[in-house]
Design a protein around this motif. Structure first.
Motif, mmCIF file in Angstrom:
data_model
loop_
_atom_site.group_PDB
_atom_site.id
_atom_site.type_symbol
_atom_site.label_atom_id
_atom_site.label_comp_id
_atom_site.label_asym_id
_atom_site.label_seq_id
_atom_site.Cartn_x
_atom_site.Cartn_y
_atom_site.Cartn_z
ATOM 1 N N TYR A 145 28.765 -40.039 13.643
ATOM 2 C CA TYR A 145 27.298 -40.120 13.663
ATOM 3 C C TYR A 145 26.696 -38.803 13.175
ATOM 4 C CZ TYR A 145 22.722 -39.641 15.980
ATOM 5 O OH TYR A 145 21.408 -39.385 16.275
ATOM 6 N N LYS A 146 27.344 -37.687 13.518
ATOM 7 C CA LYS A 146 26.859 -36.363 13.119
ATOM 8 C C LYS A 146 27.434 -35.905 11.774
ATOM 9 C CE LYS A 146 26.108 -34.733 17.822
ATOM 10 N NZ LYS A 146 26.511 -33.759 18.856
ATOM 11 N N ASP A 147 28.175 -36.792 11.088
ATOM 12 C CA ASP A 147 28.824 -36.467 9.807
ATOM 13 C C ASP A 147 29.810 -35.313 9.939
ATOM 14 O OD1 ASP A 147 27.394 -38.471 8.474
ATOM 15 O OD2 ASP A 147 25.828 -37.096 7.783
ATOM 16 N N ASP A 148 30.463 -35.192 11.069
ATOM 17 C CA ASP A 148 31.408 -34.109 11.331
ATOM 18 C C ASP A 148 32.842 -34.644 11.249
ATOM 19 O OD1 ASP A 148 32.913 -31.965 12.272
ATOM 20 O OD2 ASP A 148 31.555 -31.523 13.946
ATOM 21 N N LEU A 149 33.379 -34.655 10.033
ATOM 22 C CA LEU A 149 34.716 -35.195 9.807
ATOM 23 C C LEU A 149 35.776 -34.425 10.583
ATOM 24 C CD1 LEU A 149 36.646 -37.155 8.382
ATOM 25 C CD2 LEU A 149 36.675 -35.566 6.427
ATOM 26 N N ALA A 150 35.677 -33.110 10.613
ATOM 27 C CA ALA A 150 36.689 -32.296 11.308
ATOM 28 C C ALA A 150 36.755 -32.667 12.791
ATOM 29 C CB ALA A 150 36.393 -30.811 11.136
ATOM 30 N N ALA A 151 35.602 -32.824 13.433
ATOM 31 C CA ALA A 151 35.583 -33.185 14.854
ATOM 32 C C ALA A 151 36.116 -34.598 15.073
ATOM 33 C CB ALA A 151 34.168 -33.055 15.418
ATOM 34 N N ALA A 152 35.800 -35.519 14.160
ATOM 35 C CA ALA A 152 36.297 -36.893 14.274
ATOM 36 C C ALA A 152 37.817 -36.921 14.153
ATOM 37 C CB ALA A 152 35.665 -37.779 13.196
ATOM 38 N N LYS A 153 38.342 -36.162 13.197
ATOM 39 C CA LYS A 153 39.791 -36.106 13.003
ATOM 40 C C LYS A 153 40.490 -35.499 14.222
ATOM 41 C CE LYS A 153 41.335 -34.955 8.910
ATOM 42 N NZ LYS A 153 41.576 -34.479 7.551
ATOM 43 N N PHE A 167 26.881 -44.672 9.069
ATOM 44 C CA PHE A 167 26.029 -44.049 8.067
ATOM 45 C C PHE A 167 25.666 -42.609 8.383
ATOM 46 C CE2 PHE A 167 25.194 -48.537 7.055
ATOM 47 C CZ PHE A 167 25.449 -48.503 5.695
ATOM 48 N N GLY A 168 25.859 -42.198 9.619
ATOM 49 C CA GLY A 168 25.574 -40.810 9.973
ATOM 50 C C GLY A 168 24.148 -40.411 9.654
ATOM 51 N N LYS A 169 23.996 -39.253 9.059
ATOM 52 C CA LYS A 169 22.664 -38.684 8.801
ATOM 53 C C LYS A 169 21.867 -39.472 7.766
ATOM 54 C CE LYS A 169 24.004 -34.053 10.172
ATOM 55 N NZ LYS A 169 24.300 -32.686 9.744
ATOM 56 N N LYS A 170 22.548 -40.292 6.942
ATOM 57 C CA LYS A 170 21.823 -41.100 5.942
ATOM 58 C C LYS A 170 20.911 -42.118 6.630
ATOM 59 C CE LYS A 170 25.642 -41.594 3.132
ATOM 60 N NZ LYS A 170 26.473 -42.438 2.295
ATOM 61 N N MET A 171 21.436 -42.779 7.646
ATOM 62 C CA MET A 171 20.671 -43.777 8.414
ATOM 63 C C MET A 171 21.148 -43.726 9.863
ATOM 64 S SD MET A 171 20.228 -47.055 5.875
ATOM 65 C CE MET A 171 21.946 -47.456 5.707
ATOM 66 N N PRO A 172 20.778 -42.668 10.576
ATOM 67 C CA PRO A 172 21.340 -42.433 11.906
ATOM 68 C C PRO A 172 21.005 -43.494 12.958
ATOM 69 C CG PRO A 172 19.534 -40.933 11.499
ATOM 70 C CD PRO A 172 19.808 -41.641 10.206
ATOM 71 N N HIS A 173 19.901 -44.191 12.787
ATOM 72 C CA HIS A 173 19.472 -45.141 13.820
ATOM 73 C C HIS A 173 19.435 -46.575 13.307
ATOM 74 C CE1 HIS A 173 18.762 -41.521 16.010
ATOM 75 N NE2 HIS A 173 17.890 -41.112 15.118
ATOM 76 N N CYS A 174 20.132 -46.841 12.212
ATOM 77 C CA CYS A 174 20.218 -48.196 11.663
ATOM 78 C C CYS A 174 21.076 -49.051 12.582
ATOM 79 C CB CYS A 174 20.816 -48.158 10.259
ATOM 80 S SG CYS A 174 20.956 -49.790 9.493
ATOM 81 N N GLY A 175 20.551 -50.180 12.984
ATOM 82 C CA GLY A 175 21.305 -51.092 13.830
ATOM 83 C C GLY A 175 20.571 -51.382 15.114
ATOM 84 N N ALA A 216 26.533 -51.962 7.473
ATOM 85 C CA ALA A 216 27.829 -51.262 7.409
ATOM 86 C C ALA A 216 28.863 -52.101 6.667
ATOM 87 C CB ALA A 216 28.314 -50.950 8.818
ATOM 88 N N MET A 217 29.892 -51.449 6.207
ATOM 89 C CA MET A 217 31.020 -52.079 5.511
ATOM 90 C C MET A 217 30.547 -52.936 4.334
ATOM 91 S SD MET A 217 33.658 -50.894 7.076
ATOM 92 C CE MET A 217 32.875 -49.398 7.668
ATOM 93 N N GLY A 218 29.700 -52.327 3.506
ATOM 94 C CA GLY A 218 29.236 -52.993 2.294
ATOM 95 C C GLY A 218 28.389 -54.225 2.564
ATOM 96 N N GLY A 219 27.614 -54.207 3.644
ATOM 97 C CA GLY A 219 26.741 -55.320 3.975
ATOM 98 C C GLY A 219 27.395 -56.401 4.818
ATOM 99 N N LYS A 220 28.669 -56.229 5.141
ATOM 100 C CA LYS A 220 29.357 -57.212 5.993
ATOM 101 C C LYS A 220 28.995 -57.021 7.455
ATOM 102 C CE LYS A 220 33.296 -57.531 2.889
ATOM 103 N NZ LYS A 220 34.687 -57.190 2.678
ATOM 104 N N GLY A 221 28.541 -55.819 7.796
ATOM 105 C CA GLY A 221 28.181 -55.501 9.171
ATOM 106 C C GLY A 221 29.379 -55.012 9.962
ATOM 107 N N ALA A 222 29.101 -54.242 10.985
ATOM 108 C CA ALA A 222 30.163 -53.721 11.848
ATOM 109 C C ALA A 222 29.583 -53.329 13.196
ATOM 110 C CB ALA A 222 30.836 -52.508 11.199
#
Length: 154
Positions: free
Chosen positions: A53-61, A142-150, A121-127
């Motif tokens: 959500y925060k676009d933090d790949l290192a923390a996710a990994k 979507f992270g920072k691009k659309m943080p509250h989508c859904g 999400a997932m190319g319009g398939k939803g997730a």
């Protein structure tokens, strides 16, 4: 038939020691242990979700690797390892969908988290994904691009 007292005491001692030995390995295999184990894996999942959500790949990994380290035999270990091995955030998000698909039924059983859904999400398939709080959607796809989508679904 005469029973050796030393053997009898040894068997009794083993019977009482077995639960302690099982708990020592960090995994109580009884019902309470299963619940605690599931909670621990879901805690790791929540950290991965928040990091994405925060676009933090290192923390996710790092969080995903911690999940694998905690229980490499868990059903969630394979997608968690894939997140830990991801080369970029888009790849991690694809594997996060697989992790979510496994985590959601566990969380529903444990009733510890809320399910959210993003139709784009997932190319319009939803997730779907899990969140601890149902106050605000925090979209890990979507992270920072659309943080509250859904929206929250359960």
């Amino acid at each position: 038939m005469k029973i050796n007292p030393a053997l009898t005491l040894g068997l009794i001692g083993l019977a009482f020691a077995t639960p302690a030995v099982m708990a020592e390995d960090g995994h109580d295999h009884g019902a309470a242990g299963h619940e605690a184990h599931a909670d621990h894996m879901l805690e790791g999942y929540a950290v991965v979700s928040t990091a994405l959500y925060k676009d933090d790949l290192a923390a996710a990994k790092k969080a995903a690797a911690g999940m694998v380290k905690h229980d490499k035999d868990s059903a969630m270990a394979k997608p968690a390892q894939a997140i830990a091995d991801s080369k970029n955030i888009e790849e991690a998000r694809t594997h996060f969908k697989m992790l979510s698909d496994l985590a959601i039924p566990i969380a529903k059983k444990e009733m510890t988290m809320h399910v959210a859904h993003c139709p784009m999400a997932m190319g319009g398939k939803g997730a779907d994904w899990l969140q601890k709080s149902d106050d605000e959607v925090q979209n890990p796809y979507f992270g920072k691009k659309m943080p509250h989508c859904g929206k929250m679904v359960k």
